[in-house]
Design a protein around this motif. Structure first.
Motif: not given
Length: 557
Positions: A329, A355, A360-361, A364, A376
């Motif tokens: 990334c 956060y 989390y996914d 993002i 994220p």
């Protein structure tokens, strides 16, 4: 926007063809910790090594810079395993000649803000467990099994690491045997493993709250890299006294003592391959420098996409190998300077991980699809509070660093523009992102509003420009499960005389890249390296001078 002034903090010797003092036993491309480690260990065999760094200062992601009276570290926010005589600490002491000290962070070294909940990571295995049980009293079995899995991975990593010393051909045949000997967790994602331990999403989010340290959320990261990072910080975080630039600054004298040098402003145009063997490098100024050993610390993508001639890449099969890994990334960064000492401003020796939720996914994906969505993750570090020497160097001031992921594609339209002169649209995008990151800081530390004297924003293009990563990747290649099963990711390449070192060999992080450098030194030096490693393990520190008076010979298979 006022033009940015270059940093005044620089280490290494500026390259000029007239300053070369060959012949050299080895040439190393890139002065990251992996390249410097390899160079320093080979120097103790009496090898004369030249390290070529395209940046204006040495150190790779361990370099620091100064501007407007402040100093920041670009990649070193904390390092684990430095509080006692671990293998990592022994190597750091040996490489630095005992001249690099480490300061502990607060016992609460990481704090996780997950939605409207706050959790913390504390130093010490027993303390870590007790703290988790306090927040998750019904999850004792899951927590204990998790700690057991971390231990299993730690033991198995020795076998995995030893496998990296094989040649690509040898490892290809050995890989099926290694796969049977290694735990099944080596082939799985972090989320797959943790989901079998618990269904509590908050617990999984806390256990994986450091996912930014490898750049992949738990659904995509290998459990190997998660376990390595979790174990690495189990006994707390530490910071190099004097700033991260001291890492390279204390290693370089070992290289110079054997007649070698670390050159800056030294861009390598091509790795010369003739007769099927690596013969040296061609510099950007047209200078040809010959050596039987060339070691690349530029990353596997740069090495085989830019430096090795395409015909040789294809002949060795690296064009196909590169398709099996992906670039990691990119990120945004804030470097802020404040008037007032860390004590006066109430800055902690604790990192903040912020956060929007425990998804989390999903977070993002939403952000990458829409830059106006919540970020994220926002990571905040307080380096001037961690470094007990900072106030001596910069009295009456403090610094803060903020990091968040961002797709390279958002900034790609300005790819071929000049650093510091990319135009108003680029500056506007940077400002918008910077303002959001600063607001994340003020939300958690409102006493700092109005106290910031100066800040600047870095983008993936900054990483591309200063660290020569083509798409601003922070961690080389992604640390997903398939990365750790690649038989071609070894120090010894299929091109005789050409070796790899750094974070792509073993793992990301300062210690991961350093140990990659150790593997490369062993691969190049062979059995002659064993007495040096014995000295490291015995805690012996060679402050000056090489072990041998003559150059070494390349180890053969």
């Amino acid at each position: 926007m006022a033009a940015l002034k270059p940093s005044t903090l620089r280490i290494g010797n500026r390259y000029r063809a007239s300053r070369l003092k060959g012949p050299y036993d080895a040439l190393i491309i890139g002065s990251g910790i992996g390249g410097l480690t390899t160079a320093a260990l080979l120097s103790d065999l009496g090898w004369k090594v030249a390290v070529f760094e395209q940046h204006y200062t040495a150190g790779g992601y361990t370099h620091s810079y100064e501007r407007n009276g402040y100093e920041w570290d670009v990649g070193v926010h904390y390092i684990g395993d430095m509080g006692t005589t671990t293998m990592s600490r022994r190597f750091m002491d040996y490489l630095s000649g005992g001249k690099l000290d480490w300061a502990p962070m607060d016992p609460e070294y990481d704090r996780f803000y997950i939605g409207n909940k706050v959790f913390k990571a504390v130093a010490g295995k027993a303390e870590f467990r007790a703290n988790l049980l306090k927040d998750f009293p019904q999850e004792a079995a899951a927590i204990d099994r998790y700690l057991e899995l971390l231990s299993e991975v730690g033991k198995a990593m020795r076998l995995h690491t030893m496998g990296r010393l094989l040649s690509p051909t040898q490892l290809k045949f050995a890989q099926p045997v290694l796969s049977r000997l290694l735990p099944k967790t080596f082939q799985r994602t972090t989320l797959e493993v943790l989901s079998e331990l618990t269904s509590n999403r908050d617990l999984i989010a806390v256990l994986t709250g450091q996912w930014g340290d490898n750049g992949l959320p738990p659904s995509r990261s290998s459990f190997i890299i998660h376990a390595m990072i979790a174990r690495h910080y189990m006994f707390g975080g530490f910071y190099p006294v004097g700033g991260s630039w001291k890492i390279a600054d204390t290693i370089i004298p070992k290289i110079q003592a054997a007649g070698g040098e670390v050159f800056t402003y030294a861009k390598v145009k091509e790795i010369i391959v003739e007769g099927g063997k690596s013969r040296g490098v061609l510099m950007d100024d047209g200078t040809r420098i010959e050596s039987k050993v060339v070691i690349s610390c530029a990353g596997v993508m740069n090495t085989f996409e830019k430096l090795v001639p395409p015909a040789e890449v294809k002949k060795a099969g690296y064009d196909k190998h590169l398709k099996t890994v992906t670039k990691s990334c990119a990120h945004l960064g804030i470097y802020a300077g404040l008037k007032g000492t860390p004590e006066e401003l109430g800055l902690p020796k604790t990192n903040f991980w912020i956060y929007p939720s425990n998804d989390y996914d999903g977070d993002i994906q939403r952000f990458f699809n829409d830059k106006n969505a919540p970020m994220p993750v926002v990571y905040i570090s307080f380096p001037s509070a961690k470094d007990p020497d900072y106030s001596r160097r910069h009295p009456g001031t403090s610094t803060i660093e903020i990091v968040a992921p961002a797709p390279y594609e958002w900034f790609e339209p300005w790819k071929n523009t000049v650093w510091g002169k990319r135009g108003e649209d680029y500056d506007a995008l940077k400002k918008a992102m910077g303002d959001r990151l600063m607001e994340a800081l003020y939300e958690k530390m409102p006493q700092l509003r109005g106290k910031v004297d100066y800040y600047e924003v870095s983008t993936p293009l900054s990483t591309e420009y200063f660290n020569a990563y083509d798409r601003g990747e922070l961690y080389g290649i992604d640390h997903d499960p398939k990365r750790f099963s690649q038989s071609w990711l070894t120090p010894k390449t299929k091109i005789p005389g050409l070796y790899l070192t750094g974070q792509d060999i073993l793992s990301c992080g300062v210690v991961g890249a350093m140990m990659g450098g150790v593997l490369t030194a062993v691969s190049v030096g062979g059995f002659k390296m064993l007495p040096v490693l014995k000295d490291v393990m015995a805690g012996k520190i060679r402050k000056t001078g090489p072990r041998l008076a003559t150059g070494g010979a390349v180890a053969t298979e």
